[in-house]
Enzyme design. Structure first.
Site, PDB file in Angstrom:
ATOM      1  N   ASP A   1      49.744  41.771  32.700  1.00 49.00           N
ATOM      2  CA  ASP A   1      49.217  42.667  32.994  1.00 49.00           C
ATOM      3  C   ASP A   1      48.189  43.027  31.808  1.00 49.00           C
ATOM      4  OD1 ASP A   1      50.176  42.945  36.008  1.00 49.00           O
ATOM      5  OD2 ASP A   1      51.328  43.873  35.002  1.00 49.00           O
TER       6      ASP A   1
ATOM      7  N   LYS B   1      43.572  39.898  31.399  1.00 49.63           N
ATOM      8  CA  LYS B   1      44.203  37.844  30.982  1.00 49.63           C
ATOM      9  C   LYS B   1      42.244  38.502  31.678  1.00 49.63           C
ATOM     10  CE  LYS B   1      48.156  37.257  31.286  1.00 49.63           C
ATOM     11  NZ  LYS B   1      48.323  37.819  32.594  1.00 49.63           N
TER      12      LYS B   1
ATOM     13  N   LYS C   1      39.530  39.495  32.752  1.00 47.48           N
ATOM     14  CA  LYS C   1      38.090  39.400  31.978  1.00 47.48           C
ATOM     15  C   LYS C   1      38.029  38.053  31.290  1.00 47.48           C
ATOM     16  CE  LYS C   1      36.023  42.480  28.523  1.00 47.48           C
ATOM     17  NZ  LYS C   1      35.892  43.621  28.106  1.00 47.48           N
TER      18      LYS C   1
ATOM     19  N   GLY D   1      48.395  38.538  39.565  1.00 54.10           N
ATOM     20  CA  GLY D   1      47.718  39.223  40.605  1.00 54.10           C
ATOM     21  C   GLY D   1      46.135  39.149  39.190  1.00 54.10           C
ATOM     22  N   HIS D   2      44.862  39.145  39.956  1.00 52.44           N
ATOM     23  CA  HIS D   2      44.494  39.003  39.512  1.00 52.44           C
ATOM     24  C   HIS D   2      43.273  39.732  40.377  1.00 52.44           C
ATOM     25  CE1 HIS D   2      40.230  36.580  36.858  1.00 52.44           C
ATOM     26  NE2 HIS D   2      40.462  38.150  37.154  1.00 52.44           N
TER      27      HIS D   2
ATOM     28  N   THR E   1      58.526  40.145  42.234  1.00 51.95           N
ATOM     29  CA  THR E   1      57.843  40.120  43.005  1.00 51.95           C
ATOM     30  C   THR E   1      57.814  40.309  43.926  1.00 51.95           C
ATOM     31  OG1 THR E   1      56.560  38.770  42.461  1.00 51.95           O
ATOM     32  CG2 THR E   1      55.606  40.099  40.657  1.00 51.95           C
TER      33      THR E   1
ATOM     34  N   ARG F   1      66.993  19.579  41.311  1.00 51.99           N
ATOM     35  CA  ARG F   1      66.567  18.619  41.771  1.00 51.99           C
ATOM     36  C   ARG F   1      66.854  17.883  42.406  1.00 51.99           C
ATOM     37  NH1 ARG F   1      71.036  15.908  37.544  1.00 51.99           N
ATOM     38  NH2 ARG F   1      72.262  17.271  38.393  1.00 51.99           N
TER      39      ARG F   1
ATOM     40  N   GLN G   1      51.290  36.165  33.874  1.00 47.80           N
ATOM     41  CA  GLN G   1      52.709  36.697  33.299  1.00 47.80           C
ATOM     42  C   GLN G   1      52.208  36.745  31.492  1.00 47.80           C
ATOM     43  OE1 GLN G   1      53.729  34.263  35.465  1.00 47.80           O
ATOM     44  NE2 GLN G   1      53.168  35.604  37.542  1.00 47.80           N
TER      45      GLN G   1
ATOM     46  N   ARG H   1      53.059  48.537  42.699  1.00 42.98           N
ATOM     47  CA  ARG H   1      53.817  49.983  42.059  1.00 42.98           C
ATOM     48  C   ARG H   1      52.699  50.152  40.944  1.00 42.98           C
ATOM     49  NH1 ARG H   1      58.927  45.636  40.923  1.00 42.98           N
ATOM     50  NH2 ARG H   1      57.124  43.369  40.626  1.00 42.98           N
ATOM     51  N   PRO H   2      53.790  51.492  40.075  1.00 42.39           N
ATOM     52  CA  PRO H   2      53.337  51.863  39.385  1.00 42.39           C
ATOM     53  C   PRO H   2      54.210  51.379  38.537  1.00 42.39           C
ATOM     54  CG  PRO H   2      54.325  53.531  40.692  1.00 42.39           C
ATOM     55  CD  PRO H   2      54.371  51.774  41.258  1.00 42.39           C
TER      56      PRO H   2
ATOM     57  N   LYS I   1      41.969  47.413  26.125  1.00 40.32           N
ATOM     58  CA  LYS I   1      42.271  48.547  27.517  1.00 40.32           C
ATOM     59  C   LYS I   1      42.598  49.746  26.178  1.00 40.32           C
ATOM     60  CE  LYS I   1      43.908  48.652  31.273  1.00 40.32           C
ATOM     61  NZ  LYS I   1      44.603  48.781  32.643  1.00 40.32           N
TER      62      LYS I   1
HETATM   63  P1  IMP Z   1      59.611  37.083  39.139  1.00 45.22           P
HETATM   64  O1  IMP Z   1      58.458  36.948  38.696  1.00 45.22           O
HETATM   65  O2  IMP Z   1      58.311  37.729  41.198  1.00 45.22           O
HETATM   66  O3  IMP Z   1      60.467  36.358  39.803  1.00 45.22           O
HETATM   67  O4  IMP Z   1      59.322  38.474  38.990  1.00 45.22           O
HETATM   68  C1  IMP Z   1      60.223  38.649  37.556  1.00 45.22           C
HETATM   69  C2  IMP Z   1      60.015  39.382  36.595  1.00 45.22           C
HETATM   70  O5  IMP Z   1      59.105  39.451  36.072  1.00 45.22           O
HETATM   71  C3  IMP Z   1      60.217  40.526  37.856  1.00 45.22           C
HETATM   72  O6  IMP Z   1      60.517  42.559  36.229  1.00 45.22           O
HETATM   73  C4  IMP Z   1      58.624  41.508  37.740  1.00 45.22           C
HETATM   74  O7  IMP Z   1      57.200  42.421  38.019  1.00 45.22           O
HETATM   75  C5  IMP Z   1      57.690  40.221  36.402  1.00 45.22           C
HETATM   76  N1  IMP Z   1      56.303  39.637  37.094  1.00 45.22           N
HETATM   77  C6  IMP Z   1      56.285  38.627  37.275  1.00 45.22           C
HETATM   78  N2  IMP Z   1      54.822  38.102  37.503  1.00 45.22           N
HETATM   79  C7  IMP Z   1      54.187  39.477  36.783  1.00 45.22           C
HETATM   80  C8  IMP Z   1      53.267  39.273  36.640  1.00 45.22           C
HETATM   81  O8  IMP Z   1      51.786  39.229  36.802  1.00 45.22           O
HETATM   82  N3  IMP Z   1      52.493  40.941  36.236  1.00 45.22           N
HETATM   83  C9  IMP Z   1      53.690  41.477  35.212  1.00 45.22           C
HETATM   84  N4  IMP Z   1      54.737  41.807  35.575  1.00 45.22           N
HETATM   85  C10 IMP Z   1      55.468  40.547  35.852  1.00 45.22           C
END
Ligand code: IMP
Length: 499
Positions: A22, A25, A27, A50-51, A139, A153, A256, A366-367, A393
């Site tokens: 978050d 990226k 941009k 998510g973008h 998520t 496997r 991520q 989520r915040p 930012k």
């Molecule tokens: P998962 O990837 O859904 O298994 O989540 C594992 C951890 O990675 C959790 O703490 C999520 O909030 C975090 N996470 C997964 N994807 C993102 C992302 O795109 N941005 C920020 N945190 C993420």
């Protein structure tokens, strides 16, 4: 410096995030896709990313498809072999793009990308539902469970969607293995989760089977149809990338962040792919040594984290973590008024920064937890990704009188071995040891720098930025040993300074 000078002679550029994701990226993926790249590749993660892309008064959220798809220039967009792909989510995204008038002719999906299936989403949600204090705050997109199948496997690939006999055989085997675990859960909970209308990949409860948990026949029916619909995009992308690496301009789009890497992150509070530069390159089909420039994205002088896990510099500490993981954007906005970036109460100061920076999850709303920039973690991430960074930012902290930057930690936990050294209570650490058992006992030691009040958007060159702001950037470079190559202080292209 201009973008042309920065990228001169470079053929492959990577944009991983050096923090917990978050960092904005999107941009820069857009920026490089529009100005530079011939090929954009996603290498890791899945629909957990998510973008949000705004166009006019509308917006599209892309979870899987690289955003190079939105440009008029011909850019080949690849979902690489390291991604875990939810076929229904992908088809949905393709549809949303078509509805908005975009073509997806230039989308390629690796035939070797692994599938996220309903059993993965179900098990992810079941595990989180019963985890209590052990919860990771995933998520809920089935990411960890899909990746788990790889070393076990029993993973299925996109290619299997094109071959019904193979699909049937592998699905059957996968379900048999997963059924043993499913039987340990309350059937009513299994049914409730699989019927959740909010999870579109569950197709309104179509996959629920009272005896086995999941219906092989229903999975076969839907997933062979997905194969038919996705077929035109499925390619041997590793072969394609081998043919073009070093010749065409390739952009590797991170997802991520390095601190969420399953190999290098704050384990166990991480995602299940290696989202550092190493995993990104591998998942895109490129060798690490073929990447000419790694620009790691760093939010500064504040940073964020979503989900559970230690965050030493978090404003409001554990109270903030609890608050963020329990509430949603609307609720927070209703409950907290008159917060300010200069609030004496760190929880409220964090809320103000979150609001100012619109730090709410694109995938979950989520915040995001907010804290000060952490240099021990930045030094650590730079060891993995290299020293070149993009700062994003900083404008959010305009008007904040004092900027705290964590230069080191004091370890306050019990004595413990970390490799050959014994970590002792009271020890000062300049480079983070990311394991949660260590990080949760680290108290930040801050340096305080005066903030700035001027509008950064007026500046067009580094020397035009406010003096206090430059002092902060110079401090980060000097103390963390990084090179700030680009500073971004707003969503617009013009709000970018290249050094
Ligand atoms: P998962 O990837 O859904 O298994 O989540 C594992 C951890 O990675 C959790 O703490 C999520 O909030 C975090 N996470 C997964 N994807 C993102 C992302 O795109 N941005 C920020 N945190 C993420």
């Amino acid at each position: 410096m201009t973008l042309e000078t920065l990228v001169e002679g470079k053929k492959t550029i990577a944009l991983p995030c050096a923090q917990w994701g978050d960092t904005g990226k999107g941009k820069f993926v857009d920026f490089f896709a529009e100005e530079w790249a011939d090929i954009v590749i996603r290498g890791t993660g899945g629909a957990n990313a998510g973008h949000t892309i705004r166009f006019g008064d509308k917006e599209i959220v892309l979870h899987l498809i690289p955003s190079g798809i939105l440009h008029d220039r011909t850019v080949t967009n690849i979902i690489g072999n390291g991604v875990v792909l939810d076929p229904w989510e992908t088809l949905h995204e393709i549809q949303r793009l078509h509805d908005a008038g975009y073509s997806t002719d230039n989308l390629m999906i690796s035939h070797n990308a692994k599938l996220v299936l309903p059993q993965h989403i179900l098990l992810d949600r079941l595990e989180e539902a019963v985890a209590g204090k052990e919860k990771l705050g995933t998520t809920g997109r089935g990411i960890g469970k899909a990746y788990e199948d790889v070393p076990a496997r029993i993973a299925l690939t996109v290619n299997d969607l094109l071959n019904p006999d193979i699909l049937h055989k592998k699905l059957k085997r996968n379900l048999e293995r997963r059924a043993r675990v499913l039987q340990t859960y309350d059937p009513a909970l299994v049914k409730a989760i699989l019927s959740d209308p909010e999870v579109s990949s569950f197709r309104n409860g179509s996959f629920f089977n009272a005896e086995a948990g999941l219906s092989l026949d229903a999975l076969m029916a839907f997933y062979t149809e997905y194969g038919v619909q996705l077929k035109e995009h499925v390619r041997d992308t590793q072969k394609y990338v081998r043919e073009h690496v070093g010749r065409k301009k390739i952009l590797l789009e991170g997802a991520q962040g390095t601190l969420l890497s399953v190999d290098y992150g704050t384990i166990p509070f991480v995602t299940s792919s290696d989202c550092s530069i190493e995993g990104l390159a591998k998942g895109a089909g490129v060798n690490r040594s073929e990447v000419d420039l790694v620009l790691s994205i760093v939010k500064a002088p504040y940073m964020t984290r979503v989900g559970e896990g230690p965050f030493p510099t978090e404003l409001g500490g554990t109270e903030s973590a609890k608050h963020c993981n329990a509430s949603r954007r609307e609720q927070e906005q209703r409950e907290y008024h008159g917060v300010s970036v200069n609030d004496a109460d760190p929880l409220r100061q964090g809320i103000a920064i979150r609001r100012e920076g619109n730090e709410f999850g694109a995938t979950t709303s989520r915040p995001r937890r907010v804290g000060w920039l952490d240099l021990p973690l930045l030094r650590y991430a730079a060891q993995i990704n290299g020293p070149d960074i993009i700062v994003t930012k900083p404008d959010v902290l305009r008007g904040c009188n004092t900027i705290n930057i964590c230069d080191a930690y004091r370890y306050d936990g019990p004595n413990m071995y970390v490799g050959e050294t014994e970590l002792k209570k009271g020890q000062v650490l300049f480079t983070a040891i990311p394991a949660a058992e260590v990080l949760q006992h680290c108290t930040p030691l801050y340096d305080q720098l005066p903030g700035w009040h001027e509008d950064l958007r007026e500046a067009r060159a580094y020397h035009e930025l406010p003096r206090n702001f430059r002092a902060i950037m110079n401090y980060i470079e000097g103390r963390a040993g990084v090179h700030i190559r680009i500073i971004s202080f707003g969503p617009e292209r013009t709000q970018t300074i290249i050094r």
